[in-house]
Design an enzyme around this catalytic site. Structure first.
Site, short mmCIF file in Angstrom:
data_model
loop_
_atom_site.label_atom_id
_atom_site.label_comp_id
_atom_site.label_asym_id
_atom_site.label_seq_id
_atom_site.Cartn_x
_atom_site.Cartn_y
_atom_site.Cartn_z
N ASP A 103 0.80 -1.23 0.00
CA ASP A 103 0.00 0.00 0.00
C ASP A 103 0.83 1.28 0.00
OD1 ASP A 103 -2.32 -1.47 0.03
OD2 ASP A 103 -2.54 -1.41 2.21
N ARG A 138 25.37 -26.00 -14.18
CA ARG A 138 25.38 -25.22 -15.41
C ARG A 138 25.56 -23.74 -15.06
NH1 ARG A 138 21.32 -26.83 -20.03
NH2 ARG A 138 22.94 -28.43 -20.18
#
Length: 852
Positions: A238, A638
């Protein structure tokens, strides 16, 4: 002496597992270099093994002594930073409603805390976990926060806890902390959560005394935990906490809202519909306000500024006028806490009924609800959470019994520390002012940022397009350089504010080349309708500079009676404006005011911390990196090498590396060599032995002419054989495309409005004998964000700050964030070189204050 066979076998196996390490060892031994340190690109060794730098030239003994002293002081401060947390323990919890970016903050608290030598604990399920203790409070490790930076919500959980708001609950929570030796607490949540934390700290001494009296803790335990440090980070979509410009999660919520608004716009245009969108904001209208600016809404309802009593008539008139100008849709944004001047709620269904009954328009209501809390955090929230998390750790470890509980917040582009209860009190004052119907006071208490946004919205949306009887000024708007998302929003804002002021606004197609060829036309109110959410450049843009067209440009300035020029673009816009200034000496027609609005994905325009378009590009890179990391996580072992745009500016590579959790980011501003690359390979080799079996490396496109993406890929592939695979991705022009992010739409809109207001004033100041003549240094400026404000800086003053050869500013604020990137990737780094916040006080505005 014969070497045992078992020793030789072990060494051979170790070489097979770590080929890169032994290759580097052989090189270093031949050069008599010390063993390698795990250092990021461009870092200087800072361990005790590193000698002080030697003077390359024969200087005086005093000079050498000063350099040695300087190195020693820096070396000692670095060691102090790395040992600051030894013997201390930090607990981190998330409380209240969840918000995207909380995980980035948690990750930063854990890793920076561990970097300083402290123990760090997770508190699961917020304050409830603090009260329940046992398995709810767990020690955190480096790997335990891996792969969470891109996740929404909070991985350590959040829960409402009534027990903590009663003394017996806080008594139990205190015992749990004391037993684990935890005296530092980082609370990530809203004002309610932070208020509870401050109460906990205020009662700490009495809680310990009671626990000791009841025999639940020993005298020694009470002595070791004699005081509790509290630091808060505001996590709330908010953006309702006073004292900070942005709370963690707000930007991500805006991304969710704008995605839906853009989708709704297409269907609304197809059927000529009116859409009423209800967004979150029970007590704060920030989301509704920024959404209205970012999508060009017809009307917005926010609780801080209720509409006048005749708002129904005004709204219907506004919608009718919009349709009358040819628009096929209407967008109305409503905050869930919207009220009228008498405190009566204004609901989305009320508005729908009004529009259908009075105007007969086909009207639909969309209540977004909790979708605003979900999804992946934006790049802004990841970086904000990471920066705030680091500051929280430093504030905790530097805290003393006399230091007030503070909240780490954002002011402009700077991190600041503010007394927690001052912020909480101002936040409560806003609510109280609205309850007492003192809405002007509530608006002022929200702060300058909120007021500026409201002013821009009202000027663009609540003013009827004027009928110009007599033109005040003739101002041209143009785009220069490469396209950047948000350029169109800046043009729209400039055009409409110009028309409101009574100016004639011209638009120039294809940059300076178009100005020379006379590709100029007048822009009316509807000309720029719907431009806010469109990417690229609707006017067309080229990199051509104006110097060779001075004669033609001067002729067209005279022909079209142009009195001022707004130039929206990147480094070419900046250098082009400088050339126009130089041309004033020969061509009197060029003696008109100019203002440059920085708009480039590279974020390399001197005079501004941010450029329009950079945030959109950063989000595009992060989205790609998230998918790549997911792929690497699935395949294991990887490493991906990603090349980003940016020219010689490493902003995108650095910020994308921080936001995506990269292992390294290679940039031009921080030189690196083969030893740095090898150290990174060794770092990844060690990482593959842990539970985190994937790597991500970001490379700026012009970071080094020899160490290209292909070179780094080949090096990683060779050195990682048998340990990890390597892949490369060059992102290219996808970084320039797509719809602008909420940040870029809002930023561009405000920049355009401010630029037009400035140039209109400057034209009036420059009138001599009935015509404009501006040749002073302050009549040609760059409008930029500097630390905490938007300011105009003369182009001539910025020349000294510019590296023209490499098209970058000589000093760039984000370089102070790079140490954080390295620390979070588990490298040694100089924490003293990083940005640091200082304790300030909330600037409160009285009811009669006229401060901006």
């Amino acid at each position: 002496m014969k070497i045992p066979g078992w020793f030789l076998r072990e060494k051979r196996e170790e070489r097979a597992e770590q080929p890169g390490k032994y290759l580097l060892e052989r090189r270093r031994k031949s050069l008599f270099l010390p063993p390698p340190l795990l250092l990021p690109p461009g870092s200087a060794p800072t361990s005790a093994r590193s000698p002080p730098p030697k003077d390359s030239q024969q200087g005086s003994s005093r000079t050498r002594k000063l350099k040695t002293t300087e190195w020693t002081m820096k070396h000692d401060s670095h060691l102090q930073a790395k040992t600051l947390g030894i013997g201390k323990a930090i607990a981190v919890l998330t409380s209240g409603g969840d918000a995207q970016g909380m995980n980035a903050a948690v990750r930063a608290v854990v890793r920076v805390g561990l970097f300083t030598g402290a123990k760090v604990f997770f508190v699961h399920e917020g304050y409830q976990g603090l009260v329940d203790g046992e398995h709810h409070i767990k020690e955190a490790s480096w790997e335990s926060v891996s792969m969470i930076v891109q996740l929404g919500g909070t991985v350590i959980g959040s829960a409402r806890c009534k027990d903590f708001f009663e003394r017996p609950g806080r008594l139990q929570a205190a015992r749990n902390l004391v037993k684990l030796g935890i005296t530092n607490l980082c609370v990530i949540g809203g004002d309610g959560s932070l208020t509870g934390a401050d109460t906990f700290r205020a009662e700490w001494s009495s809680l310990l005394a009671e626990l000791q009296k009841e025999g639940k803790i020993t005298e020694e335990e009470a002595k070791k935990s004699s005081y509790l440090n509290i630091v808060g980070l505001v996590g709330s979509i908010d953006n309702d906490f006073c004292g900070t410009d942005m709370t963690i999660g707000t930007d991500s919520a805006l991304h969710r809202i704008i995605e839906i608004v853009d989708a709704i716009t297409t269907t609304a245009q197809s059927h000529q519909r009116t859409f009423v969108l209800e967004v979150m904001g029970r007590h704060c209208g920030y989301l509704a306000l920024i959404t209205s600016i970012a999508c060009g809404a017809d009307w917005v309802f926010v609780p801080e500024c209720p509409p006048d009593d005749d708002w129904e008539d005004h709204l219907c008139r506004r919608l009718t006028e919009t349709r009358g100008r040819g628009s096929r849709l209407n967008i109305i944004i409503v905050a869930e806490g919207a009220i009228d001047r008498h405190g009566k709620p204004i609901t989305s269904e009320d508005i729908k009924s009004l529009v259908m009954k009075r105007l007969g328009y086909d009207t639909r209501v969309t209540v977004l609800g909790h979708v605003q809390r979900g999804g992946t955090p934006s790049a802004f929230d990841r970086i904000l959470g990471s920066r705030m998390g680091m500051e929280a750790v430093m504030a905790l470890l530097e805290g003393t019994p006399d230091t007030p509980a503070c909240v780490v917040s954002l002011c402009g582009n700077q991190a600041v520390r503010l007394p927690l209860m001052e912020c909480v009190q101002v936040t409560k004052d806003v609510t109280k002012a609205m309850q007492n119907k003192k809405f002007d006071d509530a608006m002022k208490l929200r702060g300058r940022s909120f007021q500026n946004n409201w002013d821009v919205y009202t000027r663009l949306a609540h003013v009827k397009a004027p009928v110009i009887s007599q033109v005040k000024n003739v101002i041209a708007v143009m785009n220069v350089g490469a396209p950047a998302a948000g350029m169109n929003a800046a043009v729209r804002s400039s055009v409409r504010i110009g028309l409101i002021q009574g100016n004639q606004v011209l638009v120039v197609h294809d940059g300076f080349e178009g100005l020379a060829k006379g590709q100029i036309e007048e822009a009316g109110w509807t000309y720029v309708g719907g431009w806010t959410g469109q990417g690229g450049s609707k006017l067309g843009t080229k990199r051509t500079l104006p110097k060779k067209f001075f004669k033609e440009i001067s002729a067209n300035i005279t022909k079209f009676k142009i009195q001022g020029l707004i130039i929206i673009g990147g480094f070419e816009a900046y250098t082009g404006a400088l050339e126009l200034m130089e041309g004033r000496a020969k061509f009197e027609e060029l003696c008109i005011p100019y203002v440059v609005i920085p708009a480039t994905v590279s974020n390399n325009v001197p005079g501004s911390d941010f450029s329009v378009g950079a945030d959109t590009a950063l989000n595009a890179i992060c989205m790609t990196c998230d998918r790549i990391k997911q792929s690497a996580e699935g395949t294991k072992r990887r490493v991906f090498i990603i090349e980003t745009m940016g020219g010689y500016c490493g902003y995108l590579a650095t910020m994308a590396g921080l936001a995506a959790g990269a292992d390294a980011a290679y940039i031009f501003e921080e030189p690196f060599n083969i030893h740095d690359l090898q150290a990174n390979v060794e770092h990844l080799v060690q990482k593959m032995k842990s539970t985190v079996k994937r790597g991500l490396v970001v490379r700026n496109e012009k970071c080094n002419e020899n160490y290209t993406t292909d070179f780094i890929f080949n090096l990683y592939s060779e050195e990682g054989k048998g340990i990890f695979d390597s892949r490369k991705n060059i992102l290219g022009h996808m970084q320039q495309g797509g719809s602008p992010s909420p940040f870029d739409r809002n930023f561009a809109t405000k920049m355009g409005a401010k630029a037009m207001t400035w140039i209109s004033t400057k034209i009036q100041e420059s009138i001599r004998n009935g015509r404009v003549f501006a040749n002073s240094h302050d009549s040609a400026c760059v409008l930029g964000m500097r630390k905490r404000a938007l300011i105009f800086q003369p182009l001539s003053d910025l020349k000294e700050e510019t590296d023209f050869e490499h098209r970058i500013p000589k000093e760039q604020w984000w370089m102070r964030i790079r140490p954080l990137l390295k620390i979070l990737a588990k490298y040694d780094a100089d924490l003293e070189a990083a940005e640091h916040a200082h304790l300030e006080h909330v600037k409160r505005m009285s009811a009669d204050s006229t401060s901006p």
